[in-house]
Design an enzyme around this catalytic site. Sequence first.
Site, PDB file in Angstrom:
ATOM      1  N   ARG A 108       1.483  -1.206  -0.352  1.00 40.40           N
ATOM      2  CA  ARG A 108      -0.098  -0.205  -0.493  1.00 40.40           C
ATOM      3  C   ARG A 108       1.126   1.422   0.285  1.00 40.40           C
ATOM      4  O   ARG A 108       1.737   0.956   0.436  1.00 40.40           O
ATOM      5  CB  ARG A 108      -1.304  -0.238   1.341  1.00 40.40           C
ATOM      6  N   TYR A 256      -1.253  -2.902  -7.166  1.00 40.96           N
ATOM      7  CA  TYR A 256      -1.676  -4.160  -5.644  1.00 40.96           C
ATOM      8  C   TYR A 256      -2.627  -4.249  -4.832  1.00 40.96           C
ATOM      9  O   TYR A 256      -2.386  -2.695  -4.612  1.00 40.96           O
ATOM     10  CB  TYR A 256       0.159  -3.974  -4.852  1.00 40.96           C
ATOM     11  N   LYS A 265      -9.352  -2.262   2.007  1.00 36.33           N
ATOM     12  CA  LYS A 265      -9.335  -1.083   2.732  1.00 36.33           C
ATOM     13  C   LYS A 265     -10.028   0.505   1.916  1.00 36.33           C
ATOM     14  O   LYS A 265     -10.664   0.779   2.871  1.00 36.33           O
ATOM     15  CB  LYS A 265      -7.399  -0.545   2.628  1.00 36.33           C
ATOM     16  N   HIS A 285     -10.893  -1.557  11.858  1.00 30.17           N
ATOM     17  CA  HIS A 285      -9.519  -2.919  11.092  1.00 30.17           C
ATOM     18  C   HIS A 285      -9.607  -3.595  12.409  1.00 30.17           C
ATOM     19  O   HIS A 285      -8.435  -3.790  13.106  1.00 30.17           O
ATOM     20  CB  HIS A 285      -8.092  -1.997  10.638  1.00 30.17           C
ATOM     21  N   SER A 307      -1.482  -3.326  10.569  1.00 33.63           N
ATOM     22  CA  SER A 307      -0.630  -4.791   9.764  1.00 33.63           C
ATOM     23  C   SER A 307      -0.297  -5.618   9.999  1.00 33.63           C
ATOM     24  O   SER A 307       1.167  -5.148  10.690  1.00 33.63           O
ATOM     25  CB  SER A 307      -0.719  -4.208   8.232  1.00 33.63           C
ATOM     26  N   CYS A 309       0.207  -8.078  12.222  1.00 33.40           N
ATOM     27  CA  CYS A 309       0.544  -7.982  13.608  1.00 33.40           C
ATOM     28  C   CYS A 309      -0.036  -9.357  13.916  1.00 33.40           C
ATOM     29  O   CYS A 309      -0.037  -9.736  15.250  1.00 33.40           O
ATOM     30  CB  CYS A 309       0.576  -7.235  14.760  1.00 33.40           C
ATOM     31  N   ASP A 332      -9.783  -9.812   9.246  1.00 33.63           N
ATOM     32  CA  ASP A 332      -9.228  -7.894   8.801  1.00 33.63           C
ATOM     33  C   ASP A 332     -10.318  -6.868   9.327  1.00 33.63           C
ATOM     34  O   ASP A 332      -9.745  -5.935   9.753  1.00 33.63           O
ATOM     35  CB  ASP A 332      -8.559  -7.885   7.451  1.00 33.63           C
ATOM     36  N   ARG A 427       1.465 -12.111  -0.411  1.00 37.02           N
ATOM     37  CA  ARG A 427       0.530 -11.828   0.274  1.00 37.02           C
ATOM     38  C   ARG A 427      -0.252 -13.377  -0.636  1.00 37.02           C
ATOM     39  O   ARG A 427       0.102 -14.061  -1.666  1.00 37.02           O
ATOM     40  CB  ARG A 427      -0.514 -11.106  -0.187  1.00 37.02           C
TER      41      ARG A 427
HETATM   42  C1  OXD Z   1      -3.268  -4.722   5.535  1.00 38.53           C
HETATM   43  C2  OXD Z   1      -3.893  -5.495   5.194  1.00 38.53           C
HETATM   44  O1  OXD Z   1      -2.158  -3.572   5.295  1.00 38.53           O
HETATM   45  O2  OXD Z   1      -4.559  -5.666   5.678  1.00 38.53           O
HETATM   46  O3  OXD Z   1      -3.812  -4.095   7.258  1.00 38.53           O
HETATM   47  O4  OXD Z   1      -3.145  -6.182   3.625  1.00 38.53           O
HETATM   48 MN    MN Z   2      -5.445  -5.028   6.993  1.00 41.22          MN
END
Ligand code: OXD
Ligand code: MN
Length: 644
Positions: A108, A256, A265, A285, A307, A309, A332, A427
Site C-alpha cells: 500500500r 497491488y 481498505k 480494522h 497490519s 501483527c 481483517d 500475500r
Molecule cells: C493491511 C492488510 O495492510 O490487511 O492491513 O492488507
Molecule cells: Mn489489514
Amino acid sequence: MPGLGNIDTKNNAYGTSEPVISPGKLVRVGSRLFSVIHGDLSNLRPKVKEYVEQKARLCKPENIHICDGSEAENNYLLDLMKRQGMITPLRKYENNWLARTDPSDVARVESRTYICTPNKNDTIPTPKEGVKGKLGNWISPEDLEKAFSERYPGCMQGRTMYVIPYSMGPIGSPVSKVGIELTDSPYVVCCMRIMTRIGSAVLKALGDGDFVKCLHSVGQPLPMETPINNWPCNPAKTIISHIPENNEICSFGSGYGGNSLLGKKCFALRIGSFLGKREGWFAEHMLIVGITNPQGVKKYIVAAFPSACGKTNLAMLTPTLPGYKVECVGDDIAWMWFDKEGQLRAINPEYGFFGVAPGTSHKTNSNAMYSMQKNTIFTNVAEMSDGGFYWEGLENEVPKGLRIKSWLNDENWTPESGKPAAHPNSRFCAPAKQCPIMDPYWEDPKGVPISAIIFGGRRPEGVPLIYESFSWTHGVFVGASMRSEATAAAEYKGKVIMHDPFAMRPFFGYNFGQYLQHWLSFGKNPALKHPKIYHVNWFRKNAEGKFIWPGFGENCRVLDWICRRADGEPSVVETPIGYIPKEDAIDLQGLPPIDMKELLYVPKDFWKNEVKEIHNYFEEQLPNDLPAEIQAELNKLEERLNLQ
Ligand code: OXD
Ligand code: MN
C-alpha cells in the site's frame, strides 16, 4: 464461456490492444465505439450504466467486459493472465497461481492515499504549526480534479475495462453494501472474486439502489514496452483517492492489494468509516473470532492490530487449552453496530483473506495453510522446483533438496544470498470458505454478538501481556494511544515504534478527532451493553531479547481470561494503566514456566515516558481536534502514575 482460442497473446499483449474472448458487440457511447465483449450494457440499470459509460468515455478502453462472477469467466481470466505472463500456475496444487509484481509495486502506498473533501479539517486534524500531519492525507477537489485530468483520460486505451459488481457482506442482506469497480486489471477481477461476492447476483440485488463508485486503472495505456514481470503499473503517478461525499473511490497506477482491490481498505474501511459515522455504526480494522469453552459457552471477540501483527493468526488460532474451540468470522475488517437490545454485533464484510505469507506455516497457522491449498492467488512469494510455494517461515515444512526461485526471479535462490526469498509483504489471496474453522454464523446478516474489544500492537518493552480498561471512555483512550513497531505492509522501513490509533491510522475516512467523538458518543448511552475493552501485547521481550510469551495457539489462554471476565470473574489487580489479571488467573497448564510477573509488570518510568509520548503526539497531531474526554483520560493516567 469460450476460451481464448488461438490468440497469440505473447505477441500482442503489450501491442496496441489486449487479446479478447470474442470480437464482442460494438456499442456507441457518445462519439466512441466500444466492443462489449461480455455482458450487455443495455441490461444495466440506469445508474450503473451511466457510471460505466461516463468512465468508459473518460478512460477510453477498447473493450468492456461486464463480470458475471462465474467460474467459466474466472478460468478465462486466469488463462488470459497466464498467456500474458502475469501469473504462473503453482502446479503442486489445484488452481493455485503466482503473480510477481514490478518490484516497485509491492505494498500500500500511504503517502499517495488521499481523502478529498472541500474542507481540509473534515479529513484530517489540523496539526500544530510546523508539524507534518500523520493522520491521513487531504486533497482539495481542485487539486484532485487536476490530478485526474493528468491521469485518467485515455488511461485504458487498448485495454479491457472490467465492470465488477460486488457486495461487501452477503448479497442482498440489509447490512451489506454494494460497490461497482471498473478496472483494467484482470488480476484485480480474479482477486476481487475471492475477496468479495461479485457478479450478476449483485446487480440483481442492487436494483436501482446506490453503490460505491470505484475506478481503478494500472495507468498504462497500450501500446507500452513489456512491463517488468508483465505487471503493468505506474508508480510515479500512483494516487489512491476517496471522495466520501460522492461515495467514490479512484485509484490509479498500482495493481497491488489494498491499492487496487477497492472493496477492502478503500471501501470497507475508509468510505465505510465515513458512512459509519453518518449512519451510526463502526467500520474497523478488526478480526472477529468465536471461542467456545469446554462447558460449551461461546463468545465472540473483535481485535484491532496494525497490519502484519498476526491478526490472521489470532483469527484462525488453534487453541492449545484442552476442550476449547476457536472459529473464525473474519481476519481483517469488522462492521459493527449496537442492535435494538443494546448488544454490539459484527459482520465480516469480506469473502476471502488477503494475508501476509511470510511467517505463515503449519506451526503458526495451520488453518491458513489449509485455506490456501487451492483456488488461491499468491503475490510475490517464492516458488519451489516442485511447483510449491515458499516463503520465510516454511524452512522446516517443505521438501529438502529442491530449487527455490525467489520473488525477484532468482532461479537458484539460497538463504546465503542474504535476501528474502519472498517479499516481506507477499500475500495469499484465498477464499474464506476454504478455512476449516469458519464460524457457522460467519455469513449471518444479523452478525455475531461481541463480548469484548481488543486493541494490540508489537511492543517489545514495557507493555504487559494484557490489561483491561476501566470504562468505555478509557478504552477509547487506549485505542487512541495505540503504538506498534512498523511492518512491511506499507512503505515504512525499520523497526520504529509508530503511533497507530485503533490500527486505523492509514484507514481513517474522516478526521480522527471526529472519529474519537463517534466512539465516545456510544459511551454516553446507558441503554447500550458496552463490552469491556482490552489491550494485549504478545511481543514483550525479556532482558535477553527473547519473547516472554509463546504466542500463537497459546493466545487462547488470554482469550479465555477475557471471556471469563465478560462473565464477571473478579480476578483482577488494579494498576495505573488498567486492570491486569492476578498472577495465577491466566490458565498456564501444560506450559513450560513463564515469568508472569515480568510479563504483566507495569514499569512506572516506562509508562511516564509513554504518557509524554502520547501527550506530544496528541499535541502535535490534533491540538484542536482532540476530544476533551480523551485529554482527561491521559491526565488521569498521569495522575495515577504519579500517585504510585
Ligand atoms: C493491511 C492488510 O495492510 O490487511 O492491513 O492488507
Ligand atoms: Mn489489514
